[in-house]
Design an enzyme around this catalytic site. Structure first.
Site, PDB file in Angstrom:
ATOM      1  N   MET A  23      40.446  51.091  69.190  1.00  0.00           N
ATOM      2  CA  MET A  23      42.009  52.849  69.437  1.00  0.00           C
ATOM      3  C   MET A  23      41.230  53.793  69.073  1.00  0.00           C
ATOM      4  SD  MET A  23      44.560  52.782  70.565  1.00  0.00           S
ATOM      5  CE  MET A  23      46.290  51.412  69.604  1.00  0.00           C
ATOM      6  N   PHE A  29      41.606  59.495  28.320  1.00  0.00           N
ATOM      7  CA  PHE A  29      40.854  58.307  29.121  1.00  0.00           C
ATOM      8  C   PHE A  29      41.765  57.764  30.254  1.00  0.00           C
ATOM      9  CE2 PHE A  29      39.355  53.904  29.697  1.00  0.00           C
ATOM     10  CZ  PHE A  29      38.393  54.274  30.726  1.00  0.00           C
ATOM     11  N   GLN A  30      41.594  57.700  31.519  1.00  0.00           N
ATOM     12  CA  GLN A  30      42.421  56.834  32.729  1.00  0.00           C
ATOM     13  C   GLN A  30      44.436  57.437  32.705  1.00  0.00           C
ATOM     14  OE1 GLN A  30      41.334  52.139  32.129  1.00  0.00           O
ATOM     15  NE2 GLN A  30      40.505  52.640  33.717  1.00  0.00           N
ATOM     16  N   GLU A  50      44.096  46.350  44.106  1.00  0.00           N
ATOM     17  CA  GLU A  50      45.052  46.911  43.345  1.00  0.00           C
ATOM     18  C   GLU A  50      46.085  47.326  44.497  1.00  0.00           C
ATOM     19  OE1 GLU A  50      43.461  48.001  39.683  1.00  0.00           O
ATOM     20  OE2 GLU A  50      43.039  48.178  41.383  1.00  0.00           O
ATOM     21  N   LYS A  73      51.700  52.499  27.181  1.00  0.00           N
ATOM     22  CA  LYS A  73      51.570  51.666  26.321  1.00  0.00           C
ATOM     23  C   LYS A  73      52.289  51.668  25.426  1.00  0.00           C
ATOM     24  CE  LYS A  73      47.492  48.989  25.042  1.00  0.00           C
ATOM     25  NZ  LYS A  73      45.747  49.072  24.847  1.00  0.00           N
TER      26      LYS A  73
END
Length: 551
Positions: A466, A113-114, A51, A163
């Site tokens: 760096m 959940f999630q 993602e 959802k």
């Protein structure tokens, strides 16, 4: 007509002219992805490997095309994986709309959940964010999100869609997008007249162009303005391309790794005109000693930037392009030949230099020559990024795509995907360090899958360059966890289904780089340099910008 939330989302995206989205499906966005499947003729969806890659791709798609980038992720970890990309876009003022799914409305706040409170997580790094609890609000929220992302100082907006909202139905009616009007209401004729008066009274003016020039697409106006003022011009990292790097008035980047001409010139000028810049610490060094001899004019769209880091003598708040357009009609051509000659002498006496042999600087200079400056360049973050800013001369806005404010390692490969998707006929090259590249190199799989012919030039020194440079200069050579294990790029490319080219000598650079750029499909270009190559000049933290370390 009545449509599901997912259908409303698709119709609203079409209203906004969106035809490309980047994302990764999951349980909470299954209805949205089901609708994307049904409408696959209307949208190009690019499935990234992660993602975060989707968010960086949407960001760079926006930067390189001027259109709003869109990314989609599921709830919970899908949403949190977007956070770094959203923050990157926020710090660099990039218009982007991130769409996340969430659990059912009835399950919100119950540690389902999630489930994650993604609006709470992203509140500090978005211009605005929404959680849509009623499908009847969805269309208006989407339209408002795109407007907010683009009006004024642009930035990312997040829409969180539970959802059940994506499947519930509501009436939908097409609406023409609200036009974005350039901001002119916050400045007056008197504001502009004072700018003109200060310019006319100046003997040593200097123009400092920031990212706002690029965002406002004000390159032509900035060039005309500089030629009228007859002032040397320096750019911040985000301003690259907003003023052409080949122009005779351009003196190079300003700041921690700026040129001597730019840094000394700004310190010695009597009028500093900052356009679309926020005076970050990487630009100013010690703010108490920044441009001490100069009066400062600040032109910016965001009132919050005025007097935030540097106190100014006069400011004009509004869209950079509109302000410059009006100033250019009011100004008579000025004459500052002795001042310009002084700056040219500094440039001549203190040019950018680098060691003999195969170096990152040499490779990037050759890349510029072979592409004639016509490639879209993305970068990761580190030494290679600074060398790109120093040695690749950017002629136009939207051609240098880099993480400036947040400094996001792992940005470049996803960004190259987005830039290539938005500019299919253009050569896109990601200049990477080996440390940054390995953070999101999985997106090379995406490039292969969609035949996005990005070229990734890895400046490979087997260290975090760096960080090692700082350890060398400021930490008595204590190289704490900055050495990296080398990668067999031939094997990696073979596993991913792309090609690799290895450059190990200076003599190889031009022929092999030319060969790699002409290859079809994605290519990894492995440029092996010494681990102790440095980015010079350099200003130590807390020092004034004219106190430069040069070796």
């Amino acid at each position: 007509m009545e449509l599901t939330g997912s259908q409303i989302l698709m119709e609203c995206l079409k209203e906004q002219g969106v035809d490309t989205v980047f994302g990764f499906p999951g349980g909470a966005v299954l209805y949205i992805y089901d609708e994307l499947f049904r409408q696959k003729d209307n949208f190009t969806h690019i499935l990234t490997s992660h993602e975060q890659g989707a968010s960086h791709a949407a960001d760079a798609y926006s930067r390189s095309t001027g259109r709003t980038g869109v990314c989609i992720a599921t709830s919970g970890p899908g949403a949190t994986n977007l956070v770094t990309g959203i923050a990157t876009a926020y710090m660099d003022s990039v218009p982007m709309v991130a769409i996340t799914g969430n659990v059912l409305v009835s399950l919100l706040g119950k540690d389902s959940f999630q489930e994650i409170d993604v609006t709470g997580v992203t509140a500090p790094i978005t211009k605005h964010n929404y959680i849509v609890r009623d499908v009847n609000d969805l269309a208006d929220v989407i339209r408002e999100a795109f407007y907010i992302a683009n009006e004024g100082r642009p930035g990312p907006v997040l829409i969180d869609i539970p959802k059940d909202v994506s499947i519930n139905k509501a009436p939908y009616e097409y609406k023409v997008p609200r036009p974005i009007i350039r901001e002119t209401k916050n400045f007056t004729q008197e504001d502009l007249e004072k700018v003109v008066k200060m310019i006319e009274e100046s003997e040593k003016p200097y123009i400092f162009a920031g990212g706002g020039v690029t965002i406002s697409d004000a390159k032509e106006e900035a060039v005309h303005f500089a030629e009228l003022v007859q002032a040397p011009v320096t750019c911040s990292l985000m301003g690259m391309g907003g003023f052409p790097g080949q122009h005779e008035l351009y003196t190079g980047m300003i700041g921690m790794h700026g040129t001597k001409a730019s840094n000394i010139g700004v310190q010695n000028c009597d009028l500093l005109i900052a356009i679309g810049a926020r005076f970050s610490d990487r630009v100013t060094g010690n703010t108490a000693k920044f441009a001490m001899n100069a009066k400062v004019i600040h032109i910016d769209i965001d009132p919050a930037e005025i007097n935030k880091n540097v106190s100014v003598d006069h400011f004009v708040i509004g869209d950079v392009k509109e302000i410059l357009l009006q100033l250019n009609t009011m100004l008579h051509k000025q004459h500052h030949e002795p001042w310009l000659e002084e700056i040219k002498t500094i440039s001549k006496n203190y040019p950018l230099v680098y060691p003999e042999g195969l170096t990152g600087q040499y490779a990037i200079e050759k890349l510029y020559e072979l592409t004639n400056g016509d490639a879209i360049i993305t970068t990761e973050v580190g030494q290679h990024q600074m060398w790109a800013a120093q040695y690749y001369k950017f002629k136009d806005p939207k051609m240098f795509i880099t993480s400036g404010g947040l400094g996001t390692m792992g940005y470049g490969t996803g960004a190259a995907l987005g830039a290539q998707a938005g500019n299919p006929g253009k050569l896109v090259v990601n200049i990477a360090g080996d440390g940054s590249f390995r953070m999101n190199l999985n997106e090379m799989i995406t490039a292969v899958r969609y035949n996005l012919p990005i070229k990734v030039m890895v400046i490979n020194n087997c260290v975090l360059g760096m960080v090692r440079q700082w350890q060398t200069i400021f930490y008595d050579n204590r190289y704490s966890f900055t050495h990296l294990t080398d990668i067999n790029y031939d094997s990696l490319a073979d596993a991913f289904g792309c090609k690799a080219v290895n450059i190990t000598t200076k003599e190889d650079v031009e022929p092999l780089l030319k060969k790699a750029l002409e290859m079809e499909g994605p290519v990894i270009i492995n440029v092996v340099i010494h681990m102790d190559e440095m980015v010079y000049p350099m200003v130590a933290p807390g020092a004034p910008i004219d106190d430069l370390i040069t070796e």
